[in-house]
Design a protein around this motif. Sequence first.
Motif, PDB file in Angstrom:
ATOM      1  N   ILE A  35      62.576 116.400-111.106  1.00  0.00           N
ATOM      2  CA  ILE A  35      61.975 117.137-112.177  1.00  0.00           C
ATOM      3  C   ILE A  35      61.627 116.223-113.372  1.00  0.00           C
ATOM      4  N   GLU A  92      60.789 113.125-113.205  1.00  0.00           N
ATOM      5  CA  GLU A  92      59.643 112.185-112.840  1.00  0.00           C
ATOM      6  C   GLU A  92      58.368 112.729-113.522  1.00  0.00           C
ATOM      7  N   ASP A  93      58.274 114.072-113.282  1.00  0.00           N
ATOM      8  CA  ASP A  93      57.160 114.871-113.906  1.00  0.00           C
ATOM      9  C   ASP A  93      57.115 114.841-115.429  1.00  0.00           C
ATOM     10  N   LYS A 150      55.904 111.835-116.911  1.00  0.00           N
ATOM     11  CA  LYS A 150      54.498 111.948-116.800  1.00  0.00           C
ATOM     12  C   LYS A 150      53.915 112.954-117.952  1.00  0.00           C
ATOM     13  N   LEU A 151      54.240 113.980-118.418  1.00  0.00           N
ATOM     14  CA  LEU A 151      54.062 115.006-119.134  1.00  0.00           C
ATOM     15  C   LEU A 151      53.904 114.271-120.621  1.00  0.00           C
ATOM     16  N   VAL A 194      62.669 104.866-109.465  1.00  0.00           N
ATOM     17  CA  VAL A 194      62.839 105.138-108.144  1.00  0.00           C
ATOM     18  C   VAL A 194      63.472 104.084-107.456  1.00  0.00           C
ATOM     19  N   VAL A 198      50.325 108.610-117.611  1.00  0.00           N
ATOM     20  CA  VAL A 198      50.606 107.966-116.410  1.00  0.00           C
ATOM     21  C   VAL A 198      50.084 106.463-116.730  1.00  0.00           C
TER      22      VAL A 198
END
Lengths: 312, 250, 300
Positions: free
Chosen positions: C114, C116-117, C120-121, C229, C125
């Motif tokens: 969750i 991770e995105d 990005k939001l 990661v 990126v």
Amino acid sequence: MRTNLMLSAVGAFVLLAAGAVLLPDWAMFLCAMALAKGLVSLGIVGMMRGGLVSFGQGLYYCLGAYTATLVAGQLGVSDIFLLTLLSAGVCLVVGALFGPLLAGYRGIFFAMLSLALSMVLYGTLAKLTVLGGTDGLNIGAPTFFGWDPEGRALQTALYLYVAVLVVVAGTLMRIYFDSEQGLITLATRDNELRVEYLGASVRTVMSYNYVFGAVLGGIGGTIAALALGHVDPEFAFWTTSGEFVFVAILAGYLSVPAVFVAAIILEMVRSFSNLYFPNTWQLALGIFLLIVIVVLPNGLGSLVRRRKGDAT
Amino acid sequence: MTQAVLDVRDVQKSFGAVTAAKDINVSVPEGAVYSLIGTNGAGKTTFVNMVTGYIKPDSGVINFAGRNITGMGPRQITRLGIHRSFQIAQLCNELTVEENMVVAATIHKSARPSFWRNAHGAEARERALATLERFRIAEHRNRLIPELSGGVKKLLDIAMAIAGQTKVMLLDEPTSGVAADEKFPIMDLVIEALRAEGVTVIFVEHDMDIVTRYSDRVLAFYDGRIIADDAPEEVLSDPDVQRYVTGGAA
Amino acid sequence: MDLAATILVDGLIYAGWLFIVSVGLTLVFGVLNILNIAHGSLYAIGAYAAASMVGAYFAWGGDAFPYGSYVAMIVAALLVALVLGPLLERGLLRFFYGRDEVLNVLVTYAVFLILEDVMKLIWGVNPYFVYEPYTLLGDVEMGPLFYVGYDFAVIAAAIIVGLAVWLSLNRTRMGKVVLAVIHDSEMSQTMGVNVQRIYLGAFMAGAFLAALGGALTAPMISVTPGLGVNVIIVAFAVVIIGGLGSIPGAAIGALMVGISRAASVHMLPEAELFIIYFVMAIVLLFRPEGLFAKTQARKI
């Protein structure tokens, strides 16, 4: 006594085979990949029945894929049956080597050690320029007993081949799960001390599950490599292994078909999200995983198959 | 007297500064029923754990039927015919009573369980059912473990251990966690079944009525040592035993 | 300068970084019994937050006093801990206390996915660069080699973090209570310890240390998605080597991994990517629960 099982197996194959006629190319490719990965997750489910979760099945997925690729590239073997057999054999040997070693570990230590092994393979392959380094290697299209299909025929043949493997492996694993050894595995998950004090070796139980997982991982990797036409070290990366665990958790350990349903769901969610919400698909996946853990602690399988005694 | 089936010689065990077993010498003849008494921490469970291989003695020798079993693990010792039950019943909570029994029967039957034969087959279930009936818990066969009463759990725990070719049975507090009115019926059932097959029994017990009623001989433990080893009446009238074991606390 | 010294210096720099990113992980495991994969996300968020903070600092005239950017980095890490710590611990993790360890790994894996995105939001990126704090301390000449002064600052930071953690655990009342909880949470609970507050505190401290690791790393790299990661897996290896829940273990583990990786970079570059796991596998082979693990025999 096993009539029901055989009928389900035939039914499952008919259902899958119908896909070969009905599905468009892209969906057939997606399903073939999902089924191949489902085989890997089926191996994790086997270990889960004994209470262990491997976070490193990417090791065998990758090992199988590279074995097939190297055999195809170096020895010129393109027969899909031979490639599958060889990869499975290599994974069997490696699994039999590591299995008894890892079978002495539990919980997080087993998870992390299996993960470490897969990361060792990842690190080695990424640095080995002879094997293409991080770019990986290409593998040509497979042949089927000398038959050399192309285009849609190749797609269909590959898909049907995976379908057969899935049905055979699924049936065998079901028989194993329901067998004496399978029940002892469940007992081990519950209470190792009791099992040892009955006179059975917990280590042996775990080793077998590990080896089966290795072979299934290798077969899954071979199919994935052939479907993609390409392998790279990412096959062994921990996030790849994480997806296999995801599918296993989503499916739960009760039902075999649930594993492949879960694998197809994941693959579909992934490709649709990639298309429409490229930056939030992991978010959706994470929320989905949390919901499964909270709402369906025994996975999708618990919707169709209950353990005896749950009803009372 | 017949030859000793279990012979424990000069066994010592300590956990850090705590002495759990000191100069333990016990010789149990075949077919006898022994009981172990003593306050908590006196070394009774340590004794059971050492004989069954859960912990290894620091020194000393344990012989079973003339064979040195010191240092063997629980699995090997179980395979030789020394079985045990547990203070807290060790059962598989996610399996039914019958499945628990099937697991036990399957393992006892063969060292190499089948990967193919269905464990839920009629034959396996019948065999399990027979044992469950013998211990009068067959009515619970389809229930899961957490739903059972303490007494049924204890009986199942013991039944699973006895499913094999038991030669020596060690019962660790067979009546703890069991309702008062169930204690004697359970002991009747268990000791009768074991005596009928000539099994040598060693049980740990806090209830002196049970000790006198069921055992031929009593070992009194205090502070890791055996302070008395004799017939029940003798041991219970021993001043040291009254002072350290039965008196005061009990 | 000979090879051994080079390996030692490189190894210490890497070990310092490793210690900062893994000590929080082992602390959280020790107290909450949860092996937190989202630790990697907190690290990455720390890096992003620091990049934004330092960027803002210079945009608002920080050039006059560039050293203030270090304060901005630490403030960023604190903010991450203050916002995400309570959110994750109170909002999610507390419902899973006492559950299966592996299941809890999966819960935090979900959080990891969750976050991770979410990153990005928030940050997009595209990569962020904040090199200023990295160059600020100049170079250090050691024989024929030059090291960036900032690298040594990381070692210093690791030592300060280690001392701070050690002192607050061993020299404060609160710390002793935390050690008691690590030792036996049930026992502490019956003795009247407010375990809930300890859990929250420990998790926030762990989150801060993760974010601090990221914040300190931000100037050395380009901050991009996927940062967490690799970090989490390396940190896992370190705490497993040291023994889960052991603070000295994390230090020894970091040193072992740091030195062996440096040795491999200079002597066997092929092994660079997996030497960590190799060391971990060897350690577990001989000490199945890590170097400083608390072993408990099950009472039957």
